[in-house]
Design a protein around this motif. Structure first.
Motif, PDB file in Angstrom:
ATOM      1  N   GLY A   1       2.333   3.265  -5.524  1.00  0.00           N
ATOM      2  CA  GLY A   1       2.129   2.926  -6.924  1.00  0.00           C
ATOM      3  C   GLY A   1       1.185   1.756  -7.095  1.00  0.00           C
ATOM      4  N   ASP A   2       0.691   1.591  -8.325  1.00  0.00           N
ATOM      5  CA  ASP A   2      -0.277   0.535  -8.603  1.00  0.00           C
ATOM      6  C   ASP A   2       0.287  -0.852  -8.333  1.00  0.00           C
ATOM      7  OD1 ASP A   2      -2.007   2.508  -9.311  1.00  0.00           O
ATOM      8  OD2 ASP A   2      -1.880   2.183 -11.475  1.00  0.00           O
ATOM      9  N   SER A   3       1.598  -1.032  -8.515  1.00  0.00           N
ATOM     10  CA  SER A   3       2.184  -2.355  -8.265  1.00  0.00           C
ATOM     11  C   SER A   3       2.097  -2.736  -6.793  1.00  0.00           C
ATOM     12  CB  SER A   3       3.642  -2.389  -8.731  1.00  0.00           C
ATOM     13  OG  SER A   3       4.433  -1.466  -8.001  1.00  0.00           O
ATOM     14  N   VAL A   4       2.179  -1.738  -5.905  1.00  0.00           N
ATOM     15  CA  VAL A   4       2.043  -1.998  -4.471  1.00  0.00           C
ATOM     16  C   VAL A   4       0.618  -2.416  -4.147  1.00  0.00           C
ATOM     17  CG1 VAL A   4       2.248  -1.004  -2.157  1.00  0.00           C
ATOM     18  CG2 VAL A   4       3.887  -0.371  -3.942  1.00  0.00           C
TER      19      VAL A   4
ATOM     20  N   ASP B   1      13.134   5.252  -6.194  1.00  0.00           N
ATOM     21  CA  ASP B   1      12.473   4.028  -5.760  1.00  0.00           C
ATOM     22  C   ASP B   1      11.812   3.367  -6.970  1.00  0.00           C
ATOM     23  OD1 ASP B   1      11.396   2.039  -4.167  1.00  0.00           O
ATOM     24  OD2 ASP B   1      10.352   3.406  -2.805  1.00  0.00           O
ATOM     25  N   TYR B   2      11.376   2.131  -6.783  1.00  0.00           N
ATOM     26  CA  TYR B   2      10.637   1.417  -7.816  1.00  0.00           C
ATOM     27  C   TYR B   2       9.143   1.719  -7.681  1.00  0.00           C
ATOM     28  CZ  TYR B   2      14.653  -1.662  -8.816  1.00  0.00           C
ATOM     29  OH  TYR B   2      15.881  -2.169  -9.180  1.00  0.00           O
ATOM     30  N   ASP B   3       8.556   2.318  -8.703  1.00  0.00           N
ATOM     31  CA  ASP B   3       7.098   2.462  -8.828  1.00  0.00           C
ATOM     32  C   ASP B   3       6.441   3.259  -7.711  1.00  0.00           C
ATOM     33  OD1 ASP B   3       7.359   0.912 -11.097  1.00  0.00           O
ATOM     34  OD2 ASP B   3       6.784  -0.940 -10.104  1.00  0.00           O
ATOM     35  N   VAL B   4       7.209   3.962  -6.899  1.00  0.00           N
ATOM     36  CA  VAL B   4       6.679   4.861  -5.885  1.00  0.00           C
ATOM     37  C   VAL B   4       7.402   6.187  -6.019  1.00  0.00           C
ATOM     38  CG1 VAL B   4       6.292   5.277  -3.427  1.00  0.00           C
ATOM     39  CG2 VAL B   4       6.211   2.938  -4.315  1.00  0.00           C
ATOM     40  N   VAL B   5       6.661   7.273  -6.139  1.00  0.00           N
ATOM     41  CA  VAL B   5       7.255   8.600  -6.235  1.00  0.00           C
ATOM     42  C   VAL B   5       6.768   9.435  -5.051  1.00  0.00           C
ATOM     43  CG1 VAL B   5       7.624   8.573  -8.715  1.00  0.00           C
ATOM     44  CG2 VAL B   5       5.399   9.291  -7.840  1.00  0.00           C
ATOM     45  N   TYR B   6       7.570  10.436  -4.668  1.00  0.00           N
ATOM     46  CA  TYR B   6       7.424  11.048  -3.354  1.00  0.00           C
ATOM     47  C   TYR B   6       7.116  12.543  -3.449  1.00  0.00           C
ATOM     48  CZ  TYR B   6       9.564   6.728  -1.632  1.00  0.00           C
ATOM     49  OH  TYR B   6       9.823   5.409  -1.330  1.00  0.00           O
ATOM     50  N   GLY B   7       6.034  12.945  -2.785  1.00  0.00           N
ATOM     51  CA  GLY B   7       5.661  14.348  -2.715  1.00  0.00           C
ATOM     52  C   GLY B   7       5.968  14.936  -1.354  1.00  0.00           C
ATOM     53  N   ASP B   8       6.144  16.253  -1.330  1.00  0.00           N
ATOM     54  CA  ASP B   8       6.441  16.964  -0.091  1.00  0.00           C
ATOM     55  C   ASP B   8       5.145  17.436   0.557  1.00  0.00           C
ATOM     56  OD1 ASP B   8       9.058  16.643  -0.930  1.00  0.00           O
ATOM     57  OD2 ASP B   8       9.224  18.691  -1.702  1.00  0.00           O
ATOM     58  N   GLY B   9       5.096  17.384   1.879  1.00  0.00           N
ATOM     59  CA  GLY B   9       3.909  17.882   2.561  1.00  0.00           C
ATOM     60  C   GLY B   9       3.935  17.605   4.043  1.00  0.00           C
ATOM     61  N   GLY B  10       3.034  18.276   4.741  1.00  0.00           N
ATOM     62  CA  GLY B  10       2.852  18.066   6.163  1.00  0.00           C
ATOM     63  C   GLY B  10       1.408  17.707   6.455  1.00  0.00           C
ATOM     64  N   THR B  11       1.193  16.924   7.489  1.00  0.00           N
ATOM     65  CA  THR B  11      -0.167  16.582   7.905  1.00  0.00           C
ATOM     66  C   THR B  11      -0.275  16.737   9.414  1.00  0.00           C
ATOM     67  OG1 THR B  11       0.174  14.200   8.345  1.00  0.00           O
ATOM     68  CG2 THR B  11      -0.281  14.851   6.058  1.00  0.00           C
TER      69      THR B  11
ATOM     70  N   ARG C   1      14.147  11.935 -15.617  1.00  0.00           N
ATOM     71  CA  ARG C   1      14.088  11.453 -14.226  1.00  0.00           C
ATOM     72  C   ARG C   1      13.095  10.309 -14.064  1.00  0.00           C
ATOM     73  NH1 ARG C   1      13.027  16.583 -10.612  1.00  0.00           N
ATOM     74  NH2 ARG C   1      13.487  15.080  -8.944  1.00  0.00           N
ATOM     75  N   LEU C   2      12.238  10.115 -15.042  1.00  0.00           N
ATOM     76  CA  LEU C   2      11.259   9.028 -14.997  1.00  0.00           C
ATOM     77  C   LEU C   2      11.206   8.389 -16.380  1.00  0.00           C
ATOM     78  CD1 LEU C   2       8.993   7.603 -13.309  1.00  0.00           C
ATOM     79  CD2 LEU C   2       7.387   9.198 -14.390  1.00  0.00           C
ATOM     80  N   GLU C   3      11.324   7.064 -16.401  1.00  0.00           N
ATOM     81  CA  GLU C   3      11.281   6.359 -17.673  1.00  0.00           C
ATOM     82  C   GLU C   3       9.852   6.356 -18.202  1.00  0.00           C
ATOM     83  OE1 GLU C   3      12.821   2.546 -16.710  1.00  0.00           O
ATOM     84  OE2 GLU C   3      14.804   3.317 -16.153  1.00  0.00           O
ATOM     85  N   PRO C   4       9.659   6.632 -19.507  1.00  0.00           N
ATOM     86  CA  PRO C   4       8.301   6.751 -20.060  1.00  0.00           C
ATOM     87  C   PRO C   4       7.418   5.551 -19.774  1.00  0.00           C
ATOM     88  CG  PRO C   4       9.931   7.499 -21.657  1.00  0.00           C
ATOM     89  CD  PRO C   4      10.701   6.904 -20.515  1.00  0.00           C
ATOM     90  N   GLU C   5       7.991   4.361 -19.788  1.00  0.00           N
ATOM     91  CA  GLU C   5       7.179   3.162 -19.561  1.00  0.00           C
ATOM     92  C   GLU C   5       6.686   3.056 -18.119  1.00  0.00           C
ATOM     93  OE1 GLU C   5      11.570   1.807 -19.601  1.00  0.00           O
ATOM     94  OE2 GLU C   5      10.275   3.263 -20.615  1.00  0.00           O
ATOM     95  N   HIS C   6       7.207   3.901 -17.228  1.00  0.00           N
ATOM     96  CA  HIS C   6       6.781   3.874 -15.834  1.00  0.00           C
ATOM     97  C   HIS C   6       5.688   4.905 -15.542  1.00  0.00           C
ATOM     98  CE1 HIS C   6      10.815   1.920 -14.409  1.00  0.00           C
ATOM     99  NE2 HIS C   6      10.018   1.084 -15.054  1.00  0.00           N
ATOM    100  N   ARG C   7       5.258   5.641 -16.555  1.00  0.00           N
ATOM    101  CA  ARG C   7       4.236   6.676 -16.354  1.00  0.00           C
ATOM    102  C   ARG C   7       3.004   6.129 -15.628  1.00  0.00           C
ATOM    103  NH1 ARG C   7       2.272  11.413 -19.081  1.00  0.00           N
ATOM    104  NH2 ARG C   7       3.994  11.299 -20.575  1.00  0.00           N
ATOM    105  N   ASP C   8       2.491   5.016 -16.119  1.00  0.00           N
ATOM    106  CA  ASP C   8       1.277   4.455 -15.536  1.00  0.00           C
ATOM    107  C   ASP C   8       1.545   3.729 -14.219  1.00  0.00           C
ATOM    108  OD1 ASP C   8      -0.245   5.413 -17.648  1.00  0.00           O
ATOM    109  OD2 ASP C   8       0.019   3.589 -18.830  1.00  0.00           O
ATOM    110  N   ARG C   9       2.745   3.173 -14.076  1.00  0.00           N
ATOM    111  CA  ARG C   9       3.038   2.379 -12.883  1.00  0.00           C
ATOM    112  C   ARG C   9       3.124   3.236 -11.619  1.00  0.00           C
ATOM    113  NH1 ARG C   9       5.021  -2.780 -13.679  1.00  0.00           N
ATOM    114  NH2 ARG C   9       6.272  -2.659 -11.778  1.00  0.00           N
ATOM    115  N   VAL C  10       3.562   4.488 -11.740  1.00  0.00           N
ATOM    116  CA  VAL C  10       3.687   5.329 -10.546  1.00  0.00           C
ATOM    117  C   VAL C  10       2.337   5.881 -10.095  1.00  0.00           C
ATOM    118  CG1 VAL C  10       6.071   5.926 -11.055  1.00  0.00           C
ATOM    119  CG2 VAL C  10       4.231   7.429 -11.865  1.00  0.00           C
ATOM    120  N   GLY C  11       1.364   5.922 -10.997  1.00  0.00           N
ATOM    121  CA  GLY C  11       0.002   6.256 -10.613  1.00  0.00           C
ATOM    122  C   GLY C  11      -0.255   7.693 -10.220  1.00  0.00           C
ATOM    123  N   VAL C  12       0.573   8.648 -10.682  1.00  0.00           N
ATOM    124  CA  VAL C  12       0.348  10.055 -10.345  1.00  0.00           C
ATOM    125  C   VAL C  12       0.400  10.906 -11.604  1.00  0.00           C
ATOM    126  CG1 VAL C  12       1.450   9.720  -8.087  1.00  0.00           C
ATOM    127  CG2 VAL C  12       2.775  10.698  -9.976  1.00  0.00           C
TER     128      VAL C  12
END
Length: 348
Positions: free
Chosen positions: A270-273, A157-167, A31-42
């Motif tokens: 993500g770090d690119s943003v 999405d590109y370089d952004v991954v999404y977590g579930d939660g409420g605030t 579900r995530l390409e290995p080269e994107h590990r660092d780019r998503v920042g999580v």
């Protein structure tokens, strides 16, 4: 928006599900390409297996009231924001949240402003409190669950991954009654000419998930890039981030060199943003410590702004009198910046 000594945060909370999906699991599952590990920042994401976005928001809302011993009947208005499916196709999620939190006297309204939803909700809450002396306090909530089959939190999405939660956050008048942070100012700016960032060349559809299932954010973004939109977004983004950052400081009466400025919290992207539109401006305008607080949550939809305030309060990073900025943005595109100060110690 100049707030002077009028308003403060009375309660703030982030409610995250206990289940987690790690980067390693996402890579192993394709579900995530290995080269994107660092780019998503999580390192991992919180995942809800059963609770929808409004249910997550309601849990955060109840938790916020309980943490501050704040009477639900004091809340006169509820603003609820989200960016993705709220569990039903045709309904009023804000009213559900108000009902579940026990806000019997609050007027609920839904605010669909993409990732800037919490920030705009706080700004509108401040406007209502300043305009209506009979309004005691306002609650702002967010809630999102990025579940299949409609969305792939790792690959959608590109370089952004999404977590579930409420605030959830309660904003009230500054009166010494449980002030967690004083809100000194708010600034917002928009660039609607970038609205097709998430639309691309797609035609308008008659029903959700018409273009693809799961939602593929990469497709319209790719079209946006092909149309030369990225240079426009970068130019406008840098200018607007600089504008809201400088305006929020000016509205608060705080110089960019003020030694009381302790930190600035960035959106959980993500770090690119960060490199595209945030860090170049922040490093040029102020010397505060940038906080990247989403390493274990990813992007929480509309909730990043409040989640960052939860972490700032919970970490105790601010000494009395010190200042923190929170900055964020959402597709459309809109950017917001706010200035907060830890209350001074009282003597007596």
């Amino acid at each position: 928006m100049r707030l002077g000594d009028a308003l403060s945060i009375k309660a703030v909370s982030t409610w995250l599900p206990a289940a987690r999906e790690t980067v390693a699991e996402a890579i192993a599952g394709g579900r995530l390409e290995p080269e994107h590990r660092d780019r998503v920042g999580v390192t991992e994401l919180p995942v809800s297996h059963d609770l929808a976005g409004p249910q997550l928001a309601a849990r955060a809302g109840r938790q916020a009231l309980e943490s501050a011993s704040w009477d639900a009947d004091r809340v006169g208005l509820l603003s609820h924001s989200w960016i993705y499916h709220q569990g039903h196709d045709f309904w009023a999620p804000a009213h559900y949240v108000a009902h579940q939190v026990g806000l019997r006297r609050a007027l609920p309204f839904g605010l669909q402003h993409m990732s800037n939803g919490a920030a705009l909700g706080m700004q509108l809450a401040a406007v209502r409190l300043l305009a209506d002396p009979d309004m005691d306090s306002v609650m702002v909530t967010t809630g999102d669950r990025f579940a299949p089959p409609g969305y792939d939190r790792w690959a959608g999405d590109y370089d952004v991954v999404y977590g579930d939660g409420g605030t959830a956050l309660v904003l009230g008048r500054r009166d010494g009654d449980g002030d967690l942070l004083h809100m000194l100012s708010f600034a917002t700016a928009a660039a609607p000419e970038t609205e097709n960032f998430f639309r691309g060349r797609d035609e308008f559809s008659a029903a959700p998930l018409t273009h693809s299932t799961p939602i593929d954010v990469r497709r319209p973004k790719k079209a946006f890039l092909e149309m030369g939109g990225m240079e426009t977004l970068k130019t406008l983004g840098l200018a607007k981030v600089r504008q809201v950052l400088q305006d929020s400081l000016r509205f608060a009466g705080v110089e960019a060199t003020d030694p009381r400025i302790r930190c600035i919290a960035l959106p959980r992207a993500g770090d690119s943003v960060y490199d595209l539109m945030y860090l170049p401006v922040i490093e040029d305008v102020i010397k505060a410590e940038p906080l990247f607080l989403g390493r274990r949550t990813g992007h929480l939809g509309s909730g990043d702004f409040i989640a960052n305030l939860t972490d700032i309060v919970g970490s105790g990073i601010l000494e009395p009198g010190e200042i923190a900025l929170v900055i964020g943005g959402g597709a459309g595109y809109t950017w917001s910046s706010a200035v907060f100060q830890a209350p001074e110690k009282t003597h007596g």
